[in-house]
Design an enzyme around this catalytic site. Sequence first.
Site, PDB file in Angstrom:
ATOM      1  N   SER A 117     -10.181   9.435   8.852  1.00 35.25           N
ATOM      2  CA  SER A 117     -11.423   8.983   8.212  1.00 35.25           C
ATOM      3  C   SER A 117     -11.359   7.511   7.804  1.00 35.25           C
ATOM      4  O   SER A 117     -12.373   6.917   7.452  1.00 35.25           O
ATOM      5  CB  SER A 117     -11.725   9.835   6.973  1.00 35.25           C
ATOM      6  N   ASN A 118     -10.162   6.908   7.848  1.00 34.23           N
ATOM      7  CA  ASN A 118     -10.026   5.475   7.529  1.00 34.23           C
ATOM      8  C   ASN A 118     -10.517   4.595   8.680  1.00 34.23           C
ATOM      9  O   ASN A 118     -10.899   3.441   8.482  1.00 34.23           O
ATOM     10  CB  ASN A 118      -8.561   5.098   7.281  1.00 34.23           C
ATOM     11  N   LEU A 119     -10.458   5.118   9.905  1.00 37.66           N
ATOM     12  CA  LEU A 119     -10.615   4.252  11.078  1.00 37.66           C
ATOM     13  C   LEU A 119     -12.042   3.739  11.249  1.00 37.66           C
ATOM     14  O   LEU A 119     -12.275   2.791  11.994  1.00 37.66           O
ATOM     15  CB  LEU A 119     -10.170   4.998  12.344  1.00 37.66           C
ATOM     16  N   GLN A 120     -12.988   4.333  10.548  1.00 35.43           N
ATOM     17  CA  GLN A 120     -14.384   3.890  10.586  1.00 35.43           C
ATOM     18  C   GLN A 120     -14.538   2.479  10.019  1.00 35.43           C
ATOM     19  O   GLN A 120     -15.487   1.778  10.309  1.00 35.43           O
ATOM     20  CB  GLN A 120     -15.213   4.935   9.805  1.00 35.43           C
ATOM     21  N   LYS A 164       0.405   3.108   6.046  1.00 38.95           N
ATOM     22  CA  LYS A 164      -0.552   2.038   6.340  1.00 38.95           C
ATOM     23  C   LYS A 164       0.132   0.681   6.490  1.00 38.95           C
ATOM     24  O   LYS A 164      -0.242  -0.121   7.349  1.00 38.95           O
ATOM     25  CB  LYS A 164      -1.615   1.953   5.236  1.00 38.95           C
ATOM     26  N   ASP A 191       0.880  -1.178   0.000  1.00 33.39           N
ATOM     27  CA  ASP A 191       0.000   0.000   0.000  1.00 33.39           C
ATOM     28  C   ASP A 191       0.914   1.222   0.000  1.00 33.39           C
ATOM     29  O   ASP A 191       2.045   1.151   0.493  1.00 33.39           O
ATOM     30  CB  ASP A 191      -0.906   0.001   1.243  1.00 33.39           C
ATOM     31  N   CYS A 199     -10.880 -12.111 -24.489  1.00 37.33           N
ATOM     32  CA  CYS A 199     -10.314 -11.250 -23.437  1.00 37.33           C
ATOM     33  C   CYS A 199      -8.903 -10.803 -23.815  1.00 37.33           C
ATOM     34  O   CYS A 199      -8.049 -11.624 -24.174  1.00 37.33           O
ATOM     35  CB  CYS A 199     -10.285 -12.008 -22.117  1.00 37.33           C
ATOM     36  N   CYS A 237     -14.882   5.551  -2.392  1.00 42.84           N
ATOM     37  CA  CYS A 237     -15.534   5.557  -1.083  1.00 42.84           C
ATOM     38  C   CYS A 237     -15.720   6.964  -0.530  1.00 42.84           C
ATOM     39  O   CYS A 237     -16.727   7.268   0.104  1.00 42.84           O
ATOM     40  CB  CYS A 237     -14.694   4.759  -0.083  1.00 42.84           C
ATOM     41  N   ASP A 267      -8.711  -0.236  -4.546  1.00 45.04           N
ATOM     42  CA  ASP A 267      -9.927   0.467  -4.933  1.00 45.04           C
ATOM     43  C   ASP A 267      -9.720   1.297  -6.197  1.00 45.04           C
ATOM     44  O   ASP A 267     -10.485   2.203  -6.465  1.00 45.04           O
ATOM     45  CB  ASP A 267     -10.439   1.347  -3.783  1.00 45.04           C
TER      46      ASP A 267
HETATM   47 ZN    ZN Z   1      -9.860 -12.598 -19.066  1.00 38.43          ZN
END
Ligand code: ZN
Length: 387
Positions: A204-207, A221, A197, A380, A323, A265
């Site tokens: 605000s992350n601790l929630q 982190k 990370d 793909c 988020c 994310d």
């Molecule tokens: Zn694929």
Amino acid sequence: MRPARTRDNTEGDRTVAQPVTQQAGEFGRATLREIDAGGADSLLHSATPPTLVDVREQHEWDAGHLAGALHAPVDSVATMIHGLVPNPETPLVVYCAHGVRSARAAVALGALGYTNVQSLAGGIVAWEEAGLPLAPTARTDAQHARYARHLALPGFGAEGQARLLRARVLILGAGGLGSPAALYLAAAGVGTLRLVDFDTVDISNLQRQVIHTTSGVGTAKVASAANQLRALNPDIQVEAINERLTADNAGALTNGMEVILDCTDTFDARYALNRAALAARIPVVHASVYRYEARLTVFTPGSGPCYRCMHATEPIAEAAPACDVAGVLGSVPGVFGALQATEAIKLLLGIGAPLVGRIMLWDALDARFDEMRLQRDPACADCSTVQ
Ligand SMILES: [Zn+2]
């Protein structure tokens, strides 16, 4: 009934006489003889020690057994005993967990002509409660205690725990999903956890990012998370890498890993991770959350769909707000991070049915889980050439 024997038992600095249970009772129509843990221990140290027969299942045996015992599960003992103990006059002490299965086995052995069979009253549980030792295993006593609930699990046992202790798992993202995932994998004894990370802990992350604490606000982190994981389980190695995963470093960051948890994310990181995992043929447990909803699936290179099969192109930003814009109920990533840890353990142990080709969907407000099929896309751009 035989009279109870007595034996000397040194207790502290005084010697007391203590009765040794040796009951004769009716069990069905045959006679059952039982012996307690202390009596069995005395016999084992006598000039003519009995042969121990453990009649529990394989996973119970794996979790620990008495030194020198033979193993014959209760449903097989009648057919196995002649091979294990050819002489029917050999003194036998049969045991199980609590003394119920061994009582049944002792009666069955008597019916087969074994003339000197006793069942350990209270089983291996009473043996351990009496402070008597088990056979040494590769695990330390501390590990045996720490992982006792795993060792008792069917399909897990000592072999599964040893496998986890050798396992190497990458957790990409130490946020809402990565926090519970890392805590559960560390608690489970996954031997090497690599955390990647690039962010620092914000109030605000601790929630929802429950691995971090108020005192960690402002620190990296991965450092904050590594401290918690090492405190939780000193058996494991934690590699804390304070970097953003990109297409350039994804190969190096995933190198040597057996399973990857995608707890990011951002779409850039997910696509870069997808290509690196496909190239190195490492399965990825993917989860994402949105407000009160979450989804989970597993990508296994060559045998299942990949992330790009699910999202051929990056959704436009307005359709997938982060988020901080959309909001998220903290417990929602908590549930799905724990599910990611569960799928990772299943993959490592080869147990159960992995969530491959299926997407698990959860709507917390409706309290409803659903499942969607996910097909591999033959066109793909990322995985169509991966066999
Ligand atoms: Zn694929």
